[in-house]
Write a protein that holds these residues in place. Structure first.
Motif, PDB file in Angstrom:
ATOM      1  N   SER A   1       1.847   1.728  -4.086  1.00 21.35           N
ATOM      2  CA  SER A   1       0.618   1.796  -4.870  1.00 21.35           C
ATOM      3  C   SER A   1       0.425   0.281  -5.424  1.00 21.35           C
ATOM      4  CB  SER A   1       1.139   2.705  -6.072  1.00 21.35           C
ATOM      5  OG  SER A   1       1.262   4.081  -5.689  1.00 21.35           O
TER       6      SER A   1
ATOM      7  N   LEU B   1       0.799  -0.969   0.122  1.00 17.15           N
ATOM      8  CA  LEU B   1      -0.033   0.151  -0.123  1.00 17.15           C
ATOM      9  C   LEU B   1       0.875   1.476  -0.082  1.00 17.15           C
ATOM     10  CD1 LEU B   1      -2.880  -0.804   2.666  1.00 17.15           C
ATOM     11  CD2 LEU B   1      -2.578  -1.266  -0.042  1.00 17.15           C
TER      12      LEU B   1
ATOM     13  N   GLU C   1     -14.820  -1.671  -1.177  1.00 18.70           N
ATOM     14  CA  GLU C   1     -13.695  -2.433  -1.711  1.00 18.70           C
ATOM     15  C   GLU C   1     -14.236  -3.831  -2.144  1.00 18.70           C
ATOM     16  OE1 GLU C   1     -10.618  -1.985  -2.236  1.00 18.70           O
ATOM     17  OE2 GLU C   1     -10.434   0.016  -1.128  1.00 18.70           O
TER      18      GLU C   1
ATOM     19  N   CYS D   1      -9.162  -3.438   5.918  1.00 19.16           N
ATOM     20  CA  CYS D   1     -10.012  -2.092   6.023  1.00 19.16           C
ATOM     21  C   CYS D   1     -10.411  -1.761   7.577  1.00 19.16           C
ATOM     22  CB  CYS D   1     -11.586  -2.180   5.315  1.00 19.16           C
ATOM     23  SG  CYS D   1     -10.975  -2.516   3.611  1.00 19.16           S
TER      24      CYS D   1
ATOM     25  N   CYS E   1      -2.658 -11.044   5.811  1.00 21.19           N
ATOM     26  CA  CYS E   1      -3.091 -10.584   4.538  1.00 21.19           C
ATOM     27  C   CYS E   1      -3.442 -11.445   3.371  1.00 21.19           C
ATOM     28  CB  CYS E   1      -2.111  -9.092   4.100  1.00 21.19           C
ATOM     29  SG  CYS E   1      -1.827  -7.894   5.053  1.00 21.19           S
TER      30      CYS E   1
ATOM     31  N   LYS F   1      -1.186  -3.667  -4.320  1.00 16.54           N
ATOM     32  CA  LYS F   1      -2.520  -4.218  -3.489  1.00 16.54           C
ATOM     33  C   LYS F   1      -1.961  -5.616  -2.519  1.00 16.54           C
ATOM     34  CE  LYS F   1      -6.368  -4.608  -5.316  1.00 16.54           C
ATOM     35  NZ  LYS F   1      -7.378  -3.246  -5.103  1.00 16.54           N
TER      36      LYS F   1
ATOM     37  N   PHE G   1      -6.078 -10.027  -2.341  1.00 16.74           N
ATOM     38  CA  PHE G   1      -6.878  -9.788  -3.852  1.00 16.74           C
ATOM     39  C   PHE G   1      -6.205 -10.644  -4.832  1.00 16.74           C
ATOM     40  CE2 PHE G   1      -7.346  -6.012  -1.143  1.00 16.74           C
ATOM     41  CZ  PHE G   1      -8.798  -5.601  -1.558  1.00 16.74           C
TER      42      PHE G   1
ATOM     43  N   LYS H   1     -14.041 -10.206  -3.873  1.00 15.19           N
ATOM     44  CA  LYS H   1     -12.636  -9.875  -4.319  1.00 15.19           C
ATOM     45  C   LYS H   1     -11.484 -10.521  -3.343  1.00 15.19           C
ATOM     46  CE  LYS H   1     -13.537  -5.722  -7.097  1.00 15.19           C
ATOM     47  NZ  LYS H   1     -12.953  -4.250  -7.346  1.00 15.19           N
ATOM     48  N   THR H   2     -12.140 -11.151  -2.245  1.00 15.22           N
ATOM     49  CA  THR H   2     -11.001 -11.957  -1.344  1.00 15.22           C
ATOM     50  C   THR H   2     -11.862 -13.082  -0.986  1.00 15.22           C
ATOM     51  OG1 THR H   2     -11.603 -10.440   0.826  1.00 15.22           O
ATOM     52  CG2 THR H   2      -9.921  -9.685  -0.670  1.00 15.22           C
TER      53      THR H   2
END
Length: 626
Positions: free
Chosen positions: A162, A159, A518, A509, A502, A164, A168, A523-524
């Protein structure tokens, strides 16, 4: 398991590496998806996860082990983990393995420079969130340190660059090949994202009823962006009234229902501090609203406010516009201060625990060192606060309002722990997952800021082990009531490990609103999916059936004598402090043997009964006729 201890050859067995972070991996080979360039398949020493890709490999690195000394071997960095495997100097010598998810890393520092001359004085030091530090020495002449440092920075702190988080990539890579497995998981009730459904949980608690209602007033998160979409509130309070009450609470976190006693209707509600300020401002709507909460419980004409803070801190907050409820302004209300300190005190306390446990300890000063951290004192305060809430709700049938300053740290500790003590459902695997989803995730504990997922701001003042303290408190209770929980210690450690890893979207979040934005659900992958698909390893063999014999209310001893350091978590990397834990497996074996013996006894009894019946029949047949 100690990641720095001797382990069997992973290359040969091609199994997942040790500890809970690496289970359910996809493959142990770079074949097919990983490294199959030009059709060349490469063996790898560990099982790659879906979406895991190599970033860097070095074959001439020395791991400076604090217990075995320098160990020469190969270092692999992927977008998920750092993996070191020693090169045995003698045949039959098992390799030493270090396997660390990059999410666990708090910071990376270079040690030594171009003029460094001492042995192993040039390299990298890694500071981890899970109580250990790692040091790797590199050769100066080949500049291998530079790329390792750069890859660690980019992948441990995506993060800040830039990028992810790995969760993800992990879910995206798994979707094409696991759609059938996911469908099976959903049909089997293993889909982690479906574990908690707010309205279903409220129905389990008997809401709506004559005094409480459910509302979706916050469905767009416009009233309070750190609260869930669904609330349970007193029936007497209209939506417009709730909007006005929210304005008098810090961050608009007005009191909403956490739990209700189905027998007495005594409740636990949670909120943030009132905005009374130095001048002692009053708000008629807020005062009326608390009276609604009190009146919803016909068993008592009192309402108790449990303020998690020390009284001095609560008073000091008045200077910042906050404060606490005055017993003069709020009629029939009593306020209690629970003396739980703030996030900064807890962060410093855990740092001292790490110093005491890793890498070396002084036996003669061990207890003094642990006492000086004040960690156990803080845990005792959390436990004692929860016990006081339980006493008010269960014994006195009095409703309780819980808050601290903003209501997302100490408040969550107290509401979740007291609910665990009051309601046996939350002591099951499914119930505990619901408890975390509800009291921690939906009510806006700031996991991203408290843990620092994927960012390199290791000195950020917002970081604090608040959730870890809650899990520790749960372990303390399970230690006192060994057969009251469906889950075991491994379950709790797995949650802590993946709090940092992670790999899953569960703890990413800060708020429910952010997770919805998100689209983490799609997406996860949820941690609960991972756990619920392999439940056997997380179950407590001493736990009775939930419907047969579960203790309704637990009252743990919250004293310094009863609270102890959780060595299975904090000391697991130090082989001198934490011996291998096989207690749960041994208990399973003994219970299995007991079942076999009971079965054998029943078979013998049946044979004895049959033999006795046969003898009686023979006797009757042989008797003379009269």
């Amino acid at each position: 398991m100690d990641a720095t201890s001797n382990q069997p050859d992973k290359m040969a067995s091609k199994t997942a590496s040790s500890n809970s972070l690496d289970s359910s991996s996809k493959s142990s080979s770079l074949g097919s998806k990983h490294g199959a360039e030009n059709g060349v398949l490469r063996d790898t020493p560990f099982a790659y996860l879906e979406g895991e890709e190599d970033q860097d490999q070095k074959n001439d690195v020395t791991y400076v082990c604090p217990y075995r000394g320098p160990v020469f071997g190969a270092l692999t960095i992927t977008n998920y983990r750092l993996y070191f495997r020693s090169l045995p100097l003698r045949d039959q010598e098992p390799p030493l393995v270090v396997d660390v998810p990059l999410g666990v890393i708090a910071r990376v520092e270079k040690i030594g420079g171009a003029t460094s001359r001492g042995e192993n004085s040039y390299g990298i030091e890694i500071f981890c969130k899970d109580m250990r530090n790692l040091r790797f020495a590199h050769k100066q002449q080949n500049h291998s340190r530079r790329t390792v440092f750069e890859k660690l920075q980019a992948n441990a702190f995506p993060l800040s660059y830039s990028g992810k988080l790995f969760a993800f990539a992990h879910a995206a890579a798994a979707q094409p090949t696991t759609s059938n497995a996911n469908a099976a998981a959903v049909s089997a009730g293993c889909d982690g994202w479906a574990v908690y459904e707010p309205l279903a949980e409220l129905r389990r608690l008997g809401v709506p009823n004559d005094m409480w209602r459910a509302t979706k007033l916050n469905e767009s998160y416009g009233i309070c962006d750190s609260y869930p979409a669904v609330w349970a509130v007193p029936k007497a309070a209209s939506d417009d009234f709730l909007r006005r009450v929210a304005q008098f609470r810090s961050r608009c976190r007005l009191p909403v229902l956490s739990w209700i006693n189905p027998r007495t209707q005594a409740t636990i509600t949670r909120c943030s501090q009132p905005l009374v300020g130095v001048s002692g401002k009053r708000n008629a709507d807020d005062e009326t609203y608390l009276s609604y909460i009190m009146e919803a419980n016909a068993q008592s004409d009192k309402l108790t406010i449990m303020d998690a803070r020390p009284s001095a801190n609560a008073i000091a907050n008045k200077a910042k516009g906050g404060g606490y409820e005055s017993e003069d302004a709020y009629k029939n209300v009593e306020i209690n201060f629970l003396d739980i300190h703030n996030i900064h005190v807890m962060r410093e306390s855990l740092r001292k625990v790490k110093e005491a446990c890793y890498p070396t300890t002084d036996d003669s000063k061990w207890q003094t060192a642990i006492d000086s951290t004040l960690w156990l004192k803080h845990i005792r305060c959390v436990l004692a606060g929860a016990v006081r809430i339980v006493d008010k709700v269960e014994t006195m049938s009095t409703s309780v309002v819980v808050h601290c300053s903003d209501g997302w740290d100490r408040t969550a500790q107290l509401t979740a722990l007291s609910m665990l003590l009051l309601d046996p459902y939350y002591r099951t695997v499914r119930g505990f997952e619901v408890l975390i989803e509800k009291e921690w995730l939906s009510f806006g504990h700031k996991f991203q800021q408290r843990i620092g997922h994927g960012d390199n701001k290791h000195s950020d003042a917002d970081r604090s082990p608040v959730f870890l303290q809650f899990i520790d408190s749960v372990w303390q209770v399970s230690h006192q009531f060994s057969n009251a929980f469906e889950f075991n210690e491994h379950f709790l450690i797995t949650i802590v490990d993946h709090l940092y890893s992670c790999r899953f979207g569960t703890f990413l979040c800060n708020t429910e609103a952010e997770r919805v934005a998100e689209d983490l659900k799609h997406k996860t992958t949820s941690l609960w999916t991972h756990i619920n698909s392999s439940l056997d390893q997380y179950l407590n063999p001493l736990f009775p059936s939930f419907t047969h014999g579960a203790e309704p209310v637990l009252r743990p001893i919250a004293s310094v004598r009863a609270v102890r350091l959780w060595k299975g978590l904090y000391c697991r990397w130090n082989p001198g402090l934490c011996a291998p834990q096989h207690g749960c497996q041994r208990t399973r074996e003994l219970l299995s043997k007991q079942d076999q013996l009971f079965k054998h006894v029943n078979e013998l009894r049946l044979k004895l009964t049959n033999r006795s019946n046969n003898m009686q029949t023979t006797t009757r047949l042989a008797s003379p006729m009269h």
